[in-house]
Design a protein around this motif. Structure first.
Motif, PDB file in Angstrom:
ATOM      1  N   ASP A 349     -16.063  45.556  37.828  1.00 34.90           N
ATOM      2  CA  ASP A 349     -15.835  45.324  36.571  1.00 34.90           C
ATOM      3  C   ASP A 349     -15.602  46.111  34.902  1.00 34.90           C
ATOM      4  N   GLN A 350     -16.708  47.522  35.257  1.00 33.58           N
ATOM      5  CA  GLN A 350     -16.329  48.757  34.804  1.00 33.58           C
ATOM      6  C   GLN A 350     -14.722  49.127  35.259  1.00 33.58           C
ATOM      7  N   ARG A 351     -14.137  49.638  36.351  1.00 40.26           N
ATOM      8  CA  ARG A 351     -12.712  49.423  36.556  1.00 40.26           C
ATOM      9  C   ARG A 351     -12.002  48.568  36.109  1.00 40.26           C
ATOM     10  N   TYR A 352     -11.866  47.449  36.003  1.00 37.86           N
ATOM     11  CA  TYR A 352     -10.932  46.029  35.715  1.00 37.86           C
ATOM     12  C   TYR A 352     -11.635  46.491  33.739  1.00 37.86           C
ATOM     13  N   ASN A 353     -11.887  46.378  33.127  1.00 38.21           N
ATOM     14  CA  ASN A 353     -12.458  47.128  31.818  1.00 38.21           C
ATOM     15  C   ASN A 353     -11.694  48.637  31.785  1.00 38.21           C
ATOM     16  N   ASP A 354     -11.781  49.527  32.329  1.00 39.72           N
ATOM     17  CA  ASP A 354     -10.784  50.656  32.053  1.00 39.72           C
ATOM     18  C   ASP A 354      -9.664  50.063  32.140  1.00 39.72           C
ATOM     19  N   LEU A 355      -8.918  49.464  33.238  1.00 41.47           N
ATOM     20  CA  LEU A 355      -8.198  49.519  33.607  1.00 41.47           C
ATOM     21  C   LEU A 355      -6.887  48.501  32.335  1.00 41.47           C
ATOM     22  N   CYS A 356      -8.297  47.352  31.695  1.00 41.09           N
ATOM     23  CA  CYS A 356      -7.332  47.126  31.180  1.00 41.09           C
ATOM     24  C   CYS A 356      -7.032  48.047  29.183  1.00 41.09           C
ATOM     25  N   GLN A 357      -8.291  48.522  29.571  1.00 42.97           N
ATOM     26  CA  GLN A 357      -7.539  49.765  28.265  1.00 42.97           C
ATOM     27  C   GLN A 357      -6.684  50.128  27.974  1.00 42.97           C
ATOM     28  N   ARG A 358      -6.543  50.629  29.310  1.00 42.85           N
ATOM     29  CA  ARG A 358      -5.079  51.801  29.698  1.00 42.85           C
ATOM     30  C   ARG A 358      -4.347  51.057  29.479  1.00 42.85           C
ATOM     31  N   SER A 359      -3.859  49.823  30.202  1.00 43.76           N
ATOM     32  CA  SER A 359      -2.858  49.021  30.491  1.00 43.76           C
ATOM     33  C   SER A 359      -2.281  48.967  29.039  1.00 43.76           C
TER      34      SER A 359
END
Length: 446
Positions: A349-359
């Motif tokens: 979940d943390q990786r998903y949220n992180d990638l959403c922010q970066r994308s």
């Protein structure tokens, strides 16, 4: 039910709601659960500083979950309890509250506070008062002199309007039902969004009026949001009540003693020690306004102008207070900084949220023109293909058949097996015109 809210401030100094919770009770165990759950929602990034009411259960829970965070008690909440705990005494000694406030707010250093507090207790013969003794034992968590070296974004909570407890007063009460709470919560968010949007619009469209010819004020007007500019403007105006009374040289450091007159009755004024290192372009004041609120004080500005520096050095201009805070590059810089510090997400979940922010940066750049869109789409397809290969080779998508049937379905496509899922994804990536829904692998873990 006890209501707990996580509140901060945005680039206009407005209150921002990060999240909230309804608790079964106010035990340490409940607060530990609350902080751990909130920490997970925040991609495992703990707050650098946190303000709470004076509560032992909360105090011990923070020590367990946020051991590196600087914890302070709500100053307004503590001073409000003075009249409650010393009601009859305050009525009989009308000057006590004023002297207590003077001791708390006007002590520049820890030593000055200790001296004033000791004198206050002796003068009013309160050495045996249990609550005041407890308050003194916790002084490092509520007295400003102990906390000025930590950035709290100006959240001193010294007034009722700033109190975290008062944030929901106009929306909630003990009689609010759960259904009403959800509606009021959404209404709260909408009002906050509207206020921030209005402040963003005013910052970009309204040029603040200058009150002095000072280069510091001109610089602040061009850099900061309007609300933060008003705070800095007060510091610029306050320079007129300051003067340099003494200058000393200690190696590469120039020490200025800046005297400030707050009113006509203070004939001697108050001295503030400012240290300036010209070679390193570093300045600090004993009042620690920059460390606490994020912008330089009037004493530091006087020292800068005396040193022939007409502008605030860039490293003393925090991005979080500027008009550029809305710039898409700021979040990107923040995420890169977190990664460099080793604060990498650990759970899916943390990786998903992180990638959403970066994308979001990727999407913004890719949407600016048809050419950039085509490049972004091509690179995105290549990246997803590589991810599919890596995940398939690691067995990341080996899930039960019924879970695929539940998640991977749409009006135009139905994938009930891993093979058909991969086939659909492959067809989408090979044909740019086939804009079929592609489901993120995160959904298989719901």
């Amino acid at each position: 039910m006890p209501f707990a809210s996580f509140v901060g401030v945005n680039h206009h100094g407005q209150l921002v709601l990060f999240g909230c919770a309804l608790l079964a009770d106010e035990t340490k165990e409940s607060f530990v659960w609350l902080f751990k759950t909130w920490l997970e929602a925040m991609s495992a990034w703990p707050p650098k500083a946190i303000i709470t009411d004076q509560n032992k259960a909360i105090k011990f829970a923070i020590m367990e979950v946020f051991p590196e965070s600087r914890h302070r008690f709500c100053l307004w909440h503590i001073l409000e309890r003075v009249s409650e705990k010393l009601n009859n005494f305050c009525k009989a000694n009308l000057t006590f509250v004023d002297k207590l406030h003077d001791c708390v707010y006007n002590s520049l250093t820890v030593d000055e506070f200790e001296m004033r507090w000791d004198q206050l207790i002796k003068d009013f013969k309160l050495g045996e008062h249990t609550w005041l003794q407890t308050l003194y034992e916790d002084r490092q968590q509520w007295v400003p002199a102990y906390l000025k070296d930590t950035f709290f974004a100006g959240m001193s909570t010294s007034q009722q309007g700033e109190s975290v407890n008062s944030f929901f007063d106009s929306y909630l009460s003990e009689k609010t039902t759960l259904n009403e709470f959800l509606d009021q919560y959404e209404m709260t968010l909408e009002n906050l969004y509207e206020k921030e949007a209005q402040a963003d619009f005013e910052t970009l469209s309204i040029i603040p009026s200058l009150k002095t010819p000072s280069p510091f004020e001109k610089q602040a007007a061009s850099v900061y949001t309007n609300e933060i500019f008003k705070k800095i403007q007060l510091e610029v105006l306050g320079m007129s009540a300051c003067c340099i009374s003494n200058v000393q040289q200690e190696g590469a450091i120039t020490v200025y003693i800046v005297k400030e007159w707050e009113d006509l009755e203070m004939l001697n004024g108050k001295d503030y020690k400012v240290m300036w290192n010209g070679s390193e372009v570093r300045i600090s004041c004993i009042c620690h306004l920059f460390e606490f609120k994020g912008f330089l004080c009037r004493h530091a500005l006087v020292a800068l102008i005396t040193s022939g520096v007409p502008k605030v050095p860039s490293h003393y201009i925090l991005k979080r207070w500027t008009k550029e805070m809305r710039n898409r590059h700021v979040l990107d810089d923040f995420l890169i900084e977190q990664a460099c510090n080793g604060d990498r997400p650990k759970t899916m979940d943390q990786r998903y949220n992180d990638l959403c922010q970066r994308s979001s940066r990727f999407a913004e750049e890719g949407s600016l023109s048809e050419e950039s869109y085509n490049i972004a789409l091509y690179e995105l397809q290549r990246a997803v293909q590589k991810l599919l290969i890596v995940n398939n080779s690691n067995g990341r998508l080996s899930q039960p058949r019924e879970q695929f049937e539940k998640v991977a379905s749409s009006p135009s496509n139905h994938c009930s097996t891993q093979e058909s899922w991969q086939q659909m994804g492959q067809e989408v990536f090979e044909h740019m015109g086939a804009c079929q829904p592609v489901y993120h692998t995160r959904e298989f873990y719901q």
